[in-house]
Scaffold this motif. Structure first.
Motif, PDB file in Angstrom:
ATOM      1  N   UNK A 186       1.002   1.704  -4.063  1.00  0.00           N
ATOM      2  CA  UNK A 186       0.110   2.351  -4.939  1.00  0.00           C
ATOM      3  C   UNK A 186       0.093   4.024  -4.370  1.00  0.00           C
ATOM      4  N   UNK A 187       0.329   4.359  -3.232  1.00  0.00           N
ATOM      5  CA  UNK A 187       0.460   5.805  -2.850  1.00  0.00           C
ATOM      6  C   UNK A 187       1.752   6.387  -3.305  1.00  0.00           C
ATOM      7  N   UNK A 188       2.690   5.847  -3.124  1.00  0.00           N
ATOM      8  CA  UNK A 188       3.973   6.322  -3.680  1.00  0.00           C
ATOM      9  C   UNK A 188       4.141   6.461  -5.255  1.00  0.00           C
ATOM     10  N   UNK A 189       3.423   5.508  -5.981  1.00  0.00           N
ATOM     11  CA  UNK A 189       3.326   5.579  -7.244  1.00  0.00           C
ATOM     12  C   UNK A 189       2.622   6.750  -7.801  1.00  0.00           C
ATOM     13  N   UNK A 190       1.717   7.080  -7.004  1.00  0.00           N
ATOM     14  CA  UNK A 190       0.717   8.297  -7.283  1.00  0.00           C
ATOM     15  C   UNK A 190       1.693   9.398  -7.349  1.00  0.00           C
ATOM     16  N   UNK A 191       2.316   9.501  -6.118  1.00  0.00           N
ATOM     17  CA  UNK A 191       3.285  10.701  -5.517  1.00  0.00           C
ATOM     18  C   UNK A 191       4.198  11.026  -6.737  1.00  0.00           C
ATOM     19  N   UNK A 208       8.986  13.322   0.692  1.00  0.00           N
ATOM     20  CA  UNK A 208       7.575  12.947   0.890  1.00  0.00           C
ATOM     21  C   UNK A 208       7.170  11.673   0.836  1.00  0.00           C
ATOM     22  N   UNK A 209       7.986  10.699  -0.189  1.00  0.00           N
ATOM     23  CA  UNK A 209       7.671   9.262  -0.300  1.00  0.00           C
ATOM     24  C   UNK A 209       7.972   8.614   1.043  1.00  0.00           C
ATOM     25  N   UNK A 210       8.945   9.046   1.924  1.00  0.00           N
ATOM     26  CA  UNK A 210       9.405   8.624   3.214  1.00  0.00           C
ATOM     27  C   UNK A 210       8.271   8.735   4.295  1.00  0.00           C
ATOM     28  N   UNK A 211       7.728   9.844   4.363  1.00  0.00           N
ATOM     29  CA  UNK A 211       6.543  10.690   5.010  1.00  0.00           C
ATOM     30  C   UNK A 211       5.317   9.514   4.972  1.00  0.00           C
ATOM     31  N   UNK A 212       4.966   9.504   3.626  1.00  0.00           N
ATOM     32  CA  UNK A 212       3.719   8.595   3.215  1.00  0.00           C
ATOM     33  C   UNK A 212       3.856   7.217   3.353  1.00  0.00           C
ATOM     34  N   UNK A 213       5.116   6.697   3.224  1.00  0.00           N
ATOM     35  CA  UNK A 213       5.150   5.356   3.496  1.00  0.00           C
ATOM     36  C   UNK A 213       5.137   5.067   4.971  1.00  0.00           C
ATOM     37  N   UNK A 214       5.840   5.810   5.800  1.00  0.00           N
ATOM     38  CA  UNK A 214       5.875   5.587   7.297  1.00  0.00           C
ATOM     39  C   UNK A 214       4.560   6.017   7.875  1.00  0.00           C
ATOM     40  N   UNK A 215       3.921   7.163   7.495  1.00  0.00           N
ATOM     41  CA  UNK A 215       2.586   7.563   7.934  1.00  0.00           C
ATOM     42  C   UNK A 215       1.751   6.542   7.660  1.00  0.00           C
ATOM     43  N   UNK A 220      -4.716  18.094   3.181  1.00  0.00           N
ATOM     44  CA  UNK A 220      -5.465  17.266   2.271  1.00  0.00           C
ATOM     45  C   UNK A 220      -5.090  15.820   2.466  1.00  0.00           C
ATOM     46  N   UNK A 221      -3.707  15.423   2.653  1.00  0.00           N
ATOM     47  CA  UNK A 221      -3.339  14.076   2.701  1.00  0.00           C
ATOM     48  C   UNK A 221      -3.701  13.481   4.046  1.00  0.00           C
ATOM     49  N   UNK A 222      -3.678  14.377   5.267  1.00  0.00           N
ATOM     50  CA  UNK A 222      -4.110  13.826   6.404  1.00  0.00           C
ATOM     51  C   UNK A 222      -5.798  13.637   6.462  1.00  0.00           C
ATOM     52  N   UNK A 251      -8.145   4.911  -1.168  1.00  0.00           N
ATOM     53  CA  UNK A 251      -7.500   6.138  -0.755  1.00  0.00           C
ATOM     54  C   UNK A 251      -6.190   6.276  -0.961  1.00  0.00           C
ATOM     55  N   UNK A 252      -5.108   5.488  -0.869  1.00  0.00           N
ATOM     56  CA  UNK A 252      -3.679   5.580  -0.982  1.00  0.00           C
ATOM     57  C   UNK A 252      -3.296   6.266  -2.032  1.00  0.00           C
ATOM     58  N   UNK A 253      -3.902   6.252  -3.347  1.00  0.00           N
ATOM     59  CA  UNK A 253      -3.553   7.113  -4.503  1.00  0.00           C
ATOM     60  C   UNK A 253      -3.880   8.769  -4.396  1.00  0.00           C
ATOM     61  N   UNK A 254      -4.941   8.774  -3.476  1.00  0.00           N
ATOM     62  CA  UNK A 254      -5.298  10.285  -3.265  1.00  0.00           C
ATOM     63  C   UNK A 254      -4.517  10.871  -2.038  1.00  0.00           C
ATOM     64  N   UNK A 255      -4.015  10.106  -1.260  1.00  0.00           N
ATOM     65  CA  UNK A 255      -3.235  10.407  -0.074  1.00  0.00           C
ATOM     66  C   UNK A 255      -1.718  10.866  -0.772  1.00  0.00           C
ATOM     67  N   UNK A 256      -1.278  10.005  -1.784  1.00  0.00           N
ATOM     68  CA  UNK A 256       0.106  10.162  -2.272  1.00  0.00           C
ATOM     69  C   UNK A 256      -0.095  11.479  -3.036  1.00  0.00           C
ATOM     70  N   UNK A 257      -1.022  11.606  -3.944  1.00  0.00           N
ATOM     71  CA  UNK A 257      -1.120  12.764  -4.868  1.00  0.00           C
ATOM     72  C   UNK A 257      -1.499  14.240  -3.954  1.00  0.00           C
TER      73      UNK A 257
END
Length: 333
Positions: A32-37, A62-69, A136-138, A173-179
């Protein structure tokens, strides 16, 4: 080798860590986070939204960072959840073989692992991949971790049958984090926490509204497990009738929620997505309506299990379809 030797053999520290993180659940959140990104970047490229045009390299990094983090942060939260619930897990069939009740790791070891992993994940999500620190993502990552552990796990889960509802904020929150990770191209400001579009908030609200009927369907399927543990789930406390009534209410809200995208754009392709998404909400609502209110406590309902499975399909289709819609805006005539 005797049977007892096989049963008591330690699975290995790495395997225990992975089980503490509950990776299958975590990976669904990262989708869901990556989809939003990706939706953010596609809509910027097509001109539907304004902003600094990202390169494909930006999107991939950015996708890699969001997935790993995100995986580390959510996995750390899950580990801390298991530490707190180590007295309840042996009471339920589906959790009694988790690492802590099985004696595969000590509570202290699991606590240190959970804290270190969650903090590391939050820092990784905040990395300045697009020129600025993704504060903001953090922030939303740290908020999710603290809310899940402190508010849901420690405070609410054992106290109220609305635990899933209020605790669902963390899972949303994952969509918010991805965006937020995708929009970290300018210096941080408090406005950045609001993300500048209704789209991530619609997708976050989607997960929030989806969570209660999703988990309540599972609890209707396995009521005896929750009753044995003493966790106050809605069916066990207020009965099947009220559970289904509230589930239907959430289903109706899910059906109407996609209309919120109209606040972000009136692009024709997004309008088509809104119509399709509303229809998918009605499709999911149908599975909730099909659950009979005559289910007895301890009785397994195949309709409840079917609704639980459809909820997973529905969530996946909603995020997959909005990515396809955003991609389609690149090819308008």
């Amino acid at each position: 080798m005797s049977e007892s030797d096989v049963v008591t053999r330690h699975p290995g520290v790495l395997n225990v860590y992975l089980r503490l993180m509950k990776l299958r659940v975590v990976l669904l959140l990262q989708v869901t986070a990556i989809s939003c990104l990706i939706v953010h970047d596609l809509l910027i490229r097509s001109g539907v939204l304004t902003g600094l045009r990202p390169s494909f390299t930006d999107t991939i990094l950015s996708s890699i960072v969001v997935v790993v983090g995100g995986t580390l942060a959510a996995g750390g939260s899950n580990a801390l959840n298991m530490v707190w619930e180590r007295d309840l897990d042996p009471l339920m069939e589906r959790t009694r073989n988790r690492p802590l009740p099985a004696g595969q790791i000590t509570p202290r070891h699991a606590t240190v692992f959970g804290i270190v992993t969650a903090v590391l994940g939050t820092l990784i999500v905040s990395l300045p991949i697009r020129g600025e620190w993704a504060i903001a993502a953090g922030f939303w990552t740290a908020f999710s971790v603290l809310y899940y552990v402190l508010v849901y796990t420690i405070w609410l889960k054992r106290r109220t049958p609305q635990n899933i509802v209020i605790g669902g904020v963390a899972g949303a929150t994952p969509p918010l984090i991805g965006w937020a990770a995708a929009s970290a191209t300018v210096p941080f400001s408090l406005d950045a926490l609001l993300l500048g579009s209704s789209i991530p908030w619609v997708l976050a609200t989607l997960i929030f509204l989806w969570t209660p009927p999703h988990f309540w369907a599972l609890s209707l399927w396995s009521q005896s497990d929750y009753e044995a543990s003493g966790i106050p789930m809605m069916p066990n406390v207020h009965g099947v009738g009220r559970t289904l009534t509230e589930s239907k209410g959430y289903g109706v809200l899910l059906m109407l929620l996609p209309l919120g995208v109209l606040f972000a754009s009136s692009d024709f392709i997004l309008l088509v997505w809104v119509a399709i998404a509303c229809w998918m909400g009605a499709w999911y609502l149908g599975s909730i309506i099909s659950i009979p209110s005559t289910i007895q406590l301890g009785q397994r309902s195949p309709q409840a299990l079917a609704s639980f499975k459809r909820s997973l399909t529905y969530l996946g289709l909603m995020f997959f379809s909005i990515v396809i819609a955003a991609a389609a805006t690149l090819f308008r005539i």
